[in-house]
Motif scaffolding. Structure first.
Motif, PDB file in Angstrom:
ATOM      1  N   ASP A   1       0.807  -1.218   0.000  1.00  0.00           N
ATOM      2  CA  ASP A   1       0.000   0.000   0.000  1.00  0.00           C
ATOM      3  C   ASP A   1       0.841   1.268   0.000  1.00  0.00           C
ATOM      4  O   ASP A   1       0.334   2.370   0.226  1.00  0.00           O
ATOM      5  N   GLY A   2       2.146   1.130  -0.238  1.00  0.00           N
ATOM      6  CA  GLY A   2       3.012   2.298  -0.334  1.00  0.00           C
ATOM      7  C   GLY A   2       3.623   2.739   0.973  1.00  0.00           C
ATOM      8  O   GLY A   2       4.285   3.777   1.022  1.00  0.00           O
ATOM      9  N   THR A   3       3.429   1.969   2.044  1.00  0.00           N
ATOM     10  CA  THR A   3       3.916   2.395   3.349  1.00  0.00           C
ATOM     11  C   THR A   3       5.158   1.647   3.819  1.00  0.00           C
ATOM     12  O   THR A   3       5.736   2.010   4.847  1.00  0.00           O
ATOM     13  N   ASP A   4       5.584   0.610   3.104  1.00  0.00           N
ATOM     14  CA  ASP A   4       6.739  -0.152   3.593  1.00  0.00           C
ATOM     15  C   ASP A   4       8.036   0.598   3.300  1.00  0.00           C
ATOM     16  O   ASP A   4       8.077   1.543   2.514  1.00  0.00           O
ATOM     17  N   SER A   5       9.103   0.169   3.957  1.00  0.00           N
ATOM     18  CA  SER A   5      10.419   0.806   3.794  1.00  0.00           C
ATOM     19  C   SER A   5      11.401  -0.103   3.071  1.00  0.00           C
ATOM     20  O   SER A   5      12.618   0.087   3.157  1.00  0.00           O
ATOM     21  N   LEU A   6      10.892  -1.083   2.345  1.00  0.00           N
ATOM     22  CA  LEU A   6      11.755  -2.016   1.627  1.00  0.00           C
ATOM     23  C   LEU A   6      12.518  -1.302   0.510  1.00  0.00           C
ATOM     24  O   LEU A   6      12.058  -0.282  -0.015  1.00  0.00           O
ATOM     25  N   VAL A   7      13.654  -1.837   0.152  1.00  0.00           N
ATOM     26  CA  VAL A   7      14.460  -1.282  -0.944  1.00  0.00           C
ATOM     27  C   VAL A   7      14.155  -2.088  -2.199  1.00  0.00           C
ATOM     28  O   VAL A   7      14.497  -3.272  -2.299  1.00  0.00           O
ATOM     29  N   ARG A   8      13.497  -1.437  -3.157  1.00  0.00           N
ATOM     30  CA  ARG A   8      13.050  -2.088  -4.388  1.00  0.00           C
ATOM     31  C   ARG A   8      13.758  -1.459  -5.580  1.00  0.00           C
ATOM     32  O   ARG A   8      13.906  -0.242  -5.654  1.00  0.00           O
ATOM     33  N   HIS A   9      14.130  -2.298  -6.529  1.00  0.00           N
ATOM     34  CA  HIS A   9      14.641  -1.827  -7.822  1.00  0.00           C
ATOM     35  C   HIS A   9      13.973  -2.615  -8.940  1.00  0.00           C
ATOM     36  O   HIS A   9      13.701  -3.813  -8.790  1.00  0.00           O
ATOM     37  N   LEU A  10      13.704  -1.925 -10.031  1.00  0.00           N
ATOM     38  CA  LEU A  10      13.239  -2.563 -11.260  1.00  0.00           C
ATOM     39  C   LEU A  10      14.415  -2.575 -12.226  1.00  0.00           C
ATOM     40  O   LEU A  10      14.827  -1.515 -12.719  1.00  0.00           O
ATOM     41  N   VAL A  11      14.951  -3.745 -12.493  1.00  0.00           N
ATOM     42  CA  VAL A  11      16.183  -3.862 -13.274  1.00  0.00           C
ATOM     43  C   VAL A  11      15.812  -4.189 -14.724  1.00  0.00           C
ATOM     44  O   VAL A  11      15.503  -5.338 -15.068  1.00  0.00           O
ATOM     45  N   PHE A  12      15.822  -3.153 -15.568  1.00  0.00           N
ATOM     46  CA  PHE A  12      15.494  -3.311 -16.990  1.00  0.00           C
ATOM     47  C   PHE A  12      16.758  -3.690 -17.755  1.00  0.00           C
ATOM     48  O   PHE A  12      17.800  -3.055 -17.604  1.00  0.00           O
ATOM     49  N   LEU A  13      16.642  -4.717 -18.601  1.00  0.00           N
ATOM     50  CA  LEU A  13      17.784  -5.243 -19.336  1.00  0.00           C
ATOM     51  C   LEU A  13      17.582  -5.085 -20.836  1.00  0.00           C
ATOM     52  O   LEU A  13      16.518  -5.424 -21.366  1.00  0.00           O
ATOM     53  N   ARG A  14      18.613  -4.578 -21.507  1.00  0.00           N
ATOM     54  CA  ARG A  14      18.603  -4.466 -22.967  1.00  0.00           C
ATOM     55  C   ARG A  14      19.611  -5.468 -23.531  1.00  0.00           C
ATOM     56  O   ARG A  14      20.785  -5.453 -23.176  1.00  0.00           O
ATOM     57  N   ARG A  15      19.135  -6.306 -24.393  1.00  0.00           N
ATOM     58  CA  ARG A  15      19.926  -7.408 -24.941  1.00  0.00           C
ATOM     59  C   ARG A  15      21.068  -6.921 -25.823  1.00  0.00           C
ATOM     60  O   ARG A  15      20.906  -6.000 -26.614  1.00  0.00           O
ATOM     61  N   ASN A  16      22.212  -7.558 -25.690  1.00  0.00           N
ATOM     62  CA  ASN A  16      23.315  -7.355 -26.632  1.00  0.00           C
ATOM     63  C   ASN A  16      22.852  -7.866 -27.998  1.00  0.00           C
ATOM     64  O   ASN A  16      22.406  -9.012 -28.107  1.00  0.00           O
ATOM     65  N   PRO A  17      22.919  -7.044 -29.044  1.00  0.00           N
ATOM     66  CA  PRO A  17      22.410  -7.483 -30.353  1.00  0.00           C
ATOM     67  C   PRO A  17      23.146  -8.692 -30.921  1.00  0.00           C
ATOM     68  O   PRO A  17      22.630  -9.354 -31.830  1.00  0.00           O
ATOM     69  N   ASP A  18      24.339  -8.999 -30.396  1.00  0.00           N
ATOM     70  CA  ASP A  18      25.065 -10.184 -30.856  1.00  0.00           C
ATOM     71  C   ASP A  18      24.542 -11.471 -30.218  1.00  0.00           C
ATOM     72  O   ASP A  18      24.968 -12.568 -30.599  1.00  0.00           O
ATOM     73  N   VAL A  19      23.622 -11.318 -29.263  1.00  0.00           N
ATOM     74  CA  VAL A  19      23.033 -12.465 -28.566  1.00  0.00           C
ATOM     75  C   VAL A  19      21.618 -12.664 -29.094  1.00  0.00           C
ATOM     76  O   VAL A  19      20.827 -11.717 -29.149  1.00  0.00           O
ATOM     77  N   SER A  20      21.273 -13.873 -29.476  1.00  0.00           N
ATOM     78  CA  SER A  20      19.928 -14.134 -29.995  1.00  0.00           C
ATOM     79  C   SER A  20      18.899 -14.007 -28.880  1.00  0.00           C
ATOM     80  O   SER A  20      19.230 -14.098 -27.687  1.00  0.00           O
ATOM     81  N   VAL A  21      17.636 -13.796 -29.273  1.00  0.00           N
ATOM     82  CA  VAL A  21      16.559 -13.696 -28.294  1.00  0.00           C
ATOM     83  C   VAL A  21      16.477 -14.974 -27.458  1.00  0.00           C
ATOM     84  O   VAL A  21      16.350 -14.932 -26.225  1.00  0.00           O
TER      85      VAL A  21
ATOM     86  N   ASP B   1      16.546  -3.617   3.365  1.00  0.00           N
ATOM     87  CA  ASP B   1      17.040  -2.275   3.644  1.00  0.00           C
ATOM     88  C   ASP B   1      18.373  -2.082   2.923  1.00  0.00           C
ATOM     89  O   ASP B   1      18.844  -2.970   2.209  1.00  0.00           O
ATOM     90  N   THR B   2      18.983  -0.916   3.111  1.00  0.00           N
ATOM     91  CA  THR B   2      20.227  -0.621   2.400  1.00  0.00           C
ATOM     92  C   THR B   2      21.363  -1.528   2.868  1.00  0.00           C
ATOM     93  O   THR B   2      22.242  -1.874   2.076  1.00  0.00           O
ATOM     94  N   GLU B   3      21.343  -1.925   4.142  1.00  0.00           N
ATOM     95  CA  GLU B   3      22.382  -2.836   4.638  1.00  0.00           C
ATOM     96  C   GLU B   3      22.262  -4.195   3.939  1.00  0.00           C
ATOM     97  O   GLU B   3      23.275  -4.815   3.580  1.00  0.00           O
ATOM     98  N   ALA B   4      21.031  -4.650   3.737  1.00  0.00           N
ATOM     99  CA  ALA B   4      20.831  -5.922   3.025  1.00  0.00           C
ATOM    100  C   ALA B   4      21.302  -5.817   1.587  1.00  0.00           C
ATOM    101  O   ALA B   4      21.886  -6.769   1.041  1.00  0.00           O
ATOM    102  N   LEU B   5      21.071  -4.646   0.949  1.00  0.00           N
ATOM    103  CA  LEU B   5      21.544  -4.462  -0.422  1.00  0.00           C
ATOM    104  C   LEU B   5      23.070  -4.477  -0.463  1.00  0.00           C
ATOM    105  O   LEU B   5      23.675  -5.082  -1.372  1.00  0.00           O
ATOM    106  N   ASP B   6      23.711  -3.845   0.510  1.00  0.00           N
ATOM    107  CA  ASP B   6      25.177  -3.854   0.567  1.00  0.00           C
ATOM    108  C   ASP B   6      25.701  -5.287   0.695  1.00  0.00           C
ATOM    109  O   ASP B   6      26.692  -5.655   0.046  1.00  0.00           O
ATOM    110  N   ARG B   7      25.052  -6.084   1.541  1.00  0.00           N
ATOM    111  CA  ARG B   7      25.487  -7.474   1.697  1.00  0.00           C
ATOM    112  C   ARG B   7      25.302  -8.248   0.393  1.00  0.00           C
ATOM    113  O   ARG B   7      26.154  -9.046   0.001  1.00  0.00           O
ATOM    114  N   PHE B   8      24.185  -7.980  -0.288  1.00  0.00           N
ATOM    115  CA  PHE B   8      23.939  -8.652  -1.563  1.00  0.00           C
ATOM    116  C   PHE B   8      25.000  -8.289  -2.594  1.00  0.00           C
ATOM    117  O   PHE B   8      25.548  -9.164  -3.283  1.00  0.00           O
TER     118      PHE B   8
END
Length: 298
Positions: free
Chosen positions: A128-148, A209-216
């Motif tokens: 509902d927008g109230t949590d303090s979790l650290v979220r990222h949306l990691v969008f990937l663009r394919r190398n054109p030398d790699v097939s789909v 949290d940010t500490e968990a991201l650092d560990r990752f």
């Protein structure tokens, strides 16, 4: 049941619209429309920022989009069947016409069936927008030398297979995108891009949290994953999600979907439980048999 279609939709503000006005309009005017229409099953809104991103970079791989490709919001919408998609398209004219008020770009990436799936999730499935979790949306663009096919195999059996072992990751959800095709038409809004500016996958990664991201980032899991990214991707663009808000959850409209995010926030802050009762919420919802086929002014 696997949804037939999932749309992941980066949004870019209209030229001349401030970021504050963009978020105010999107989250308090526009977003009350889609959950009311038939066919759409779930809607998750991601308010995002590249400036606030904490995601690690990989040498030789673009980490920031070009200025013309920046975006500020990413809704995700699911449709159980293609008949549901058709029902939504037939009913949602007023939503489509509203896009021109605040959007310059709306790029709808489609994941078909199991191409959008959650690997694991120990977070609230309807935030509902109230949590303090650290979220990222990691969008990937394919190398054109790699097939789909090779790229998709790497995402699932290389990248994800490595990430799923990390104890820091609370949610791991991945989307494999089709080449862009306009699914939801918003007149006056740019809805496509050249292939070399499109993304072919997105992975949602959530940690505590940010500490968990650092560990990752310091872990062998990430080091192993990062070593394979250069050969498969030319871009890894990972905005941080500053808020994640559900407006429809498996067919049920949430408080934010009915009243808008700002009103839902103040109701929650004041613990105004009476405002969440069904006999109040129904006053804001259209009748189930509303005929949307003919405009009122026609």
């Amino acid at each position: 049941m696997t949804d037939a279609l999932t749309l992941v939709i980066p949004l870019r503000a209209k030229d001349g619209v401030s970021e504050a006005d963009f978020y105010d309009y999107w989250l308090n005017a526009h977003i009350t429309l889609p959950p009311r229409f038939p066919g759409i099953d779930s809607v998750y809104l991601h308010q995002v920022s590249f400036g606030d991103s904490l995601w690690p970079t990989v040498a030789g791989v673009s980490s920031q989009p070009d200025p013309d490709d920046d975006f500020q919001g990413v809704p995700e919408a699911t449709f159980p069947t293609f008949e549901d998609l058709a029902a939504f398209q037939a009913a949602s004219r007023v939503q489509m016409e509203d896009g021109i008020n605040f959007l310059s770009q709306m790029i709808g990436y489609a994941g078909l069936g199991a191409d959008s799936s959650t690997v694991h999730d120990s977070t609230d499935p309807a935030p509902d927008g109230t949590d303090s979790l650290v979220r990222h949306l990691v969008f990937l663009r394919r190398n054109p030398d790699v097939s789909v096919a090779e790229f998709r195999t790497w995402v699932d059996h290389g990248l994800l297979a490595t990430l799923v072992g990390s104890p820091e990751i609370l949610k791991l959800r991945r989307h494999l995108f089709e080449e862009l095709d306009v699914t939801l038409d918003h007149p006056g809004v740019v809805m496509t891009k050249p292939l070399d500016r499109q993304y072919q996958a997105m992975i949602e990664i959530v940690v505590a949290d940010t500490e968990a991201l650092d560990r990752f980032v310091s872990s062998q899991d990430w080091q192993t994953a990062a070593a394979t990214i250069t050969g498969h991707c030319v871009a890894m663009h990972a905005p941080r999600v500053t808020r994640c808000i559900t407006t429809k959850d498996h067919g049920s409209i949430t408080l934010a979907g009915v009243r808008g995010v700002a009103v839902a926030d103040v109701i929650r802050r004041l613990n105004a439980e009476s405002q969440t009762h069904d006999d109040v919420l129904r006053e804001f919802l259209p009748p189930a048999d509303l005929d949307r086929r003919v405009p009122v002014h026609a």
